[in-house]
Scaffold this motif. Structure first.
Motif, PDB file in Angstrom:
ATOM      1  N   ALA A 126     123.207 116.794  48.708  1.00 31.76           N
ATOM      2  CA  ALA A 126     122.420 117.608  48.628  1.00 31.76           C
ATOM      3  C   ALA A 126     121.902 117.790  47.146  1.00 31.76           C
ATOM      4  O   ALA A 126     122.604 117.451  46.276  1.00 31.76           O
ATOM      5  CB  ALA A 126     123.176 118.877  49.205  1.00 31.76           C
TER       6      ALA A 126
ATOM      7  N   LYS B 201     121.360 120.515  44.474  1.00 34.97           N
ATOM      8  CA  LYS B 201     121.608 121.948  44.287  1.00 34.97           C
ATOM      9  C   LYS B 201     121.154 122.326  42.848  1.00 34.97           C
ATOM     10  O   LYS B 201     121.075 121.438  42.000  1.00 34.97           O
ATOM     11  CB  LYS B 201     123.253 122.183  44.172  1.00 34.97           C
ATOM     12  CG  LYS B 201     123.987 121.994  45.484  1.00 34.97           C
ATOM     13  CD  LYS B 201     125.459 122.389  45.192  1.00 34.97           C
ATOM     14  CE  LYS B 201     125.542 123.905  45.102  1.00 34.97           C
ATOM     15  NZ  LYS B 201     127.154 124.090  44.898  1.00 34.97           N
TER      16      LYS B 201
ATOM     17  N   GLU C 204     122.727 116.170  42.346  1.00 40.81           N
ATOM     18  CA  GLU C 204     123.419 115.578  43.549  1.00 40.81           C
ATOM     19  C   GLU C 204     124.593 116.131  43.811  1.00 40.81           C
ATOM     20  O   GLU C 204     125.656 116.002  42.916  1.00 40.81           O
ATOM     21  CB  GLU C 204     123.220 114.238  43.831  1.00 40.81           C
ATOM     22  CG  GLU C 204     121.580 113.819  44.101  1.00 40.81           C
ATOM     23  CD  GLU C 204     121.546 112.543  44.364  1.00 40.81           C
ATOM     24  OE1 GLU C 204     120.624 112.132  45.397  1.00 40.81           O
ATOM     25  OE2 GLU C 204     122.398 111.597  44.173  1.00 40.81           O
TER      26      GLU C 204
ATOM     27  N   LEU D 223     121.659 125.461  52.403  1.00 40.60           N
ATOM     28  CA  LEU D 223     121.747 124.251  51.805  1.00 40.60           C
ATOM     29  C   LEU D 223     121.887 123.185  52.629  1.00 40.60           C
ATOM     30  O   LEU D 223     121.160 122.069  52.259  1.00 40.60           O
ATOM     31  CB  LEU D 223     122.932 124.243  50.680  1.00 40.60           C
ATOM     32  CG  LEU D 223     123.072 122.893  49.959  1.00 40.60           C
ATOM     33  CD1 LEU D 223     121.718 122.558  49.101  1.00 40.60           C
ATOM     34  CD2 LEU D 223     124.181 123.148  48.924  1.00 40.60           C
ATOM     35  N   LEU D 224     122.898 123.216  53.668  1.00 38.46           N
ATOM     36  CA  LEU D 224     122.950 121.954  54.660  1.00 38.46           C
ATOM     37  C   LEU D 224     121.666 122.101  55.427  1.00 38.46           C
ATOM     38  O   LEU D 224     121.250 120.752  55.707  1.00 38.46           O
ATOM     39  CB  LEU D 224     124.058 122.586  55.565  1.00 38.46           C
ATOM     40  CG  LEU D 224     124.278 121.407  56.681  1.00 38.46           C
ATOM     41  CD1 LEU D 224     124.737 120.157  56.335  1.00 38.46           C
ATOM     42  CD2 LEU D 224     125.364 122.065  57.633  1.00 38.46           C
TER      43      LEU D 224
ATOM     44  N   ASP E  38     118.468 122.827  54.703  1.00 38.76           N
ATOM     45  CA  ASP E  38     117.417 122.190  53.699  1.00 38.76           C
ATOM     46  C   ASP E  38     117.817 120.688  53.424  1.00 38.76           C
ATOM     47  O   ASP E  38     116.848 119.777  53.397  1.00 38.76           O
ATOM     48  CB  ASP E  38     117.575 122.850  52.466  1.00 38.76           C
ATOM     49  CG  ASP E  38     116.972 124.189  52.670  1.00 38.76           C
ATOM     50  OD1 ASP E  38     116.292 124.512  53.261  1.00 38.76           O
ATOM     51  OD2 ASP E  38     117.206 125.323  51.276  1.00 38.76           O
ATOM     52  N   THR E  39     119.133 120.329  53.155  1.00 37.50           N
ATOM     53  CA  THR E  39     119.294 118.861  53.221  1.00 37.50           C
ATOM     54  C   THR E  39     119.223 118.018  54.216  1.00 37.50           C
ATOM     55  O   THR E  39     118.683 117.052  54.124  1.00 37.50           O
ATOM     56  CB  THR E  39     120.980 118.918  52.874  1.00 37.50           C
ATOM     57  OG1 THR E  39     121.173 119.529  51.567  1.00 37.50           O
ATOM     58  CG2 THR E  39     121.254 117.428  52.419  1.00 37.50           C
TER      59      THR E  39
ATOM     60  N   ARG F 110     115.437 117.557  54.643  1.00 33.63           N
ATOM     61  CA  ARG F 110     114.904 116.450  53.430  1.00 33.63           C
ATOM     62  C   ARG F 110     115.308 115.150  53.718  1.00 33.63           C
ATOM     63  O   ARG F 110     114.181 114.374  53.770  1.00 33.63           O
ATOM     64  CB  ARG F 110     115.504 116.927  52.158  1.00 33.63           C
ATOM     65  CG  ARG F 110     115.001 116.088  51.059  1.00 33.63           C
ATOM     66  CD  ARG F 110     115.695 116.708  49.733  1.00 33.63           C
ATOM     67  NE  ARG F 110     117.096 116.701  49.529  1.00 33.63           N
ATOM     68  CZ  ARG F 110     118.171 115.771  49.433  1.00 33.63           C
ATOM     69  NH1 ARG F 110     117.460 114.626  49.288  1.00 33.63           N
ATOM     70  NH2 ARG F 110     119.251 115.984  49.502  1.00 33.63           N
TER      71      ARG F 110
END
Length: 221
Positions: free
Chosen positions: A138, A140, A152, A189-190, A192-193, A196
């Motif tokens: 991810a 951050k 990362e 965050l999970l 979005d990852t 992506r």
């Protein structure tokens, strides 16, 4: 004075109310409901309110908690009814109780993600591939001196379990994430990852927190 916990849901448009503003919403609601709260002492007294685990902006929840100390002689059922009369749309008190756990007991949190793609079958294959990878890197936000940079981070270690499937023309992902005070993963965050890494256009539906769990997997109450 007695200390009670209010369990509440935060759904629909209320998911866009930040944690700080949620605090203000409850302060105003207690005042409008004429509930007398215990105030902290010192130079800047304020009503005692303690939220178990702040919710990310844009995430719905069925299991939020706020602890308060009340001075009124009022039953828990009356407190629930009075608060629901004055709280804004999307925030509802589900229950009120006296005997509850300390927030340090929280270890895991269950989430449900719902989204839709033009080709759900292809998207599901890619999502499962990402989640099954030994590493999930991810990006951050961080700082390097005065500059903001992206770093990362491997978030695979924070995912306890997952399941992804297609239901009613939507991809539904159920996840259990670490959510304790020392080890936790932001559900946004999970999300979005994953988006992506699969590199596909999508229509976002919702992210919902449906349960908080202790280390022994019992429900946090």
């Amino acid at each position: 004075m007695r200390e009670v916990r209010l369990r509440f849901s935060k759904t629909d448009r209320a998911k866009y109310i930040s944690h700080l503003d949620t605090n203000r919403v409850f302060q105003r609601a207690f005042a409008r409901a004429d509930i007398k709260l215990w105030f902290t002492e010192g130079f800047n007294p304020h009503p005692y309110m303690s939220f178990s685990l702040p919710l990310s902006l844009g995430v719905e929840s069925l299991c939020e908690n706020v602890d308060i100390r009340i001075l009124d002689e009022i039953s828990n059922d009356e407190l629930k009814a009075k608060m629901n009369d004055v709280l804004p749309e999307g925030i509802r008190v589900v229950s009120v109780y006296d005997d509850f756990m300390d927030s340090s007991k929280i270890a895991f949190s269950d989430y449900v993600y719902k989204l839709e793609f033009e080709d759900n079958e292809k998207a599901l294959e890619r999502i499962n591939s990402v989640l099954a990878s030994p590493e999930i890197m991810a990006l951050k936000k961080g700082k390097q001196g005065k500059r903001r940079v992206f770093k990362e981070t491997d978030i695979k270690q924070f995912i306890v379990s997952y399941n992804a499937s297609i239901r009613n023309n939507q991809i539904v992902i159920n996840t259990r994430l670490f959510a304790g005070p020392s080890k936790n993963l932001n559900p946004s965050l999970l999300f979005d990852t994953i988006i992506r890494l699969i590199d596909m256009d999508y229509e976002w539906k919702s992210i919902s927190r449906i349960n908080l769990l202790c280390e022994d997997l019992s429900e946090y109450k």
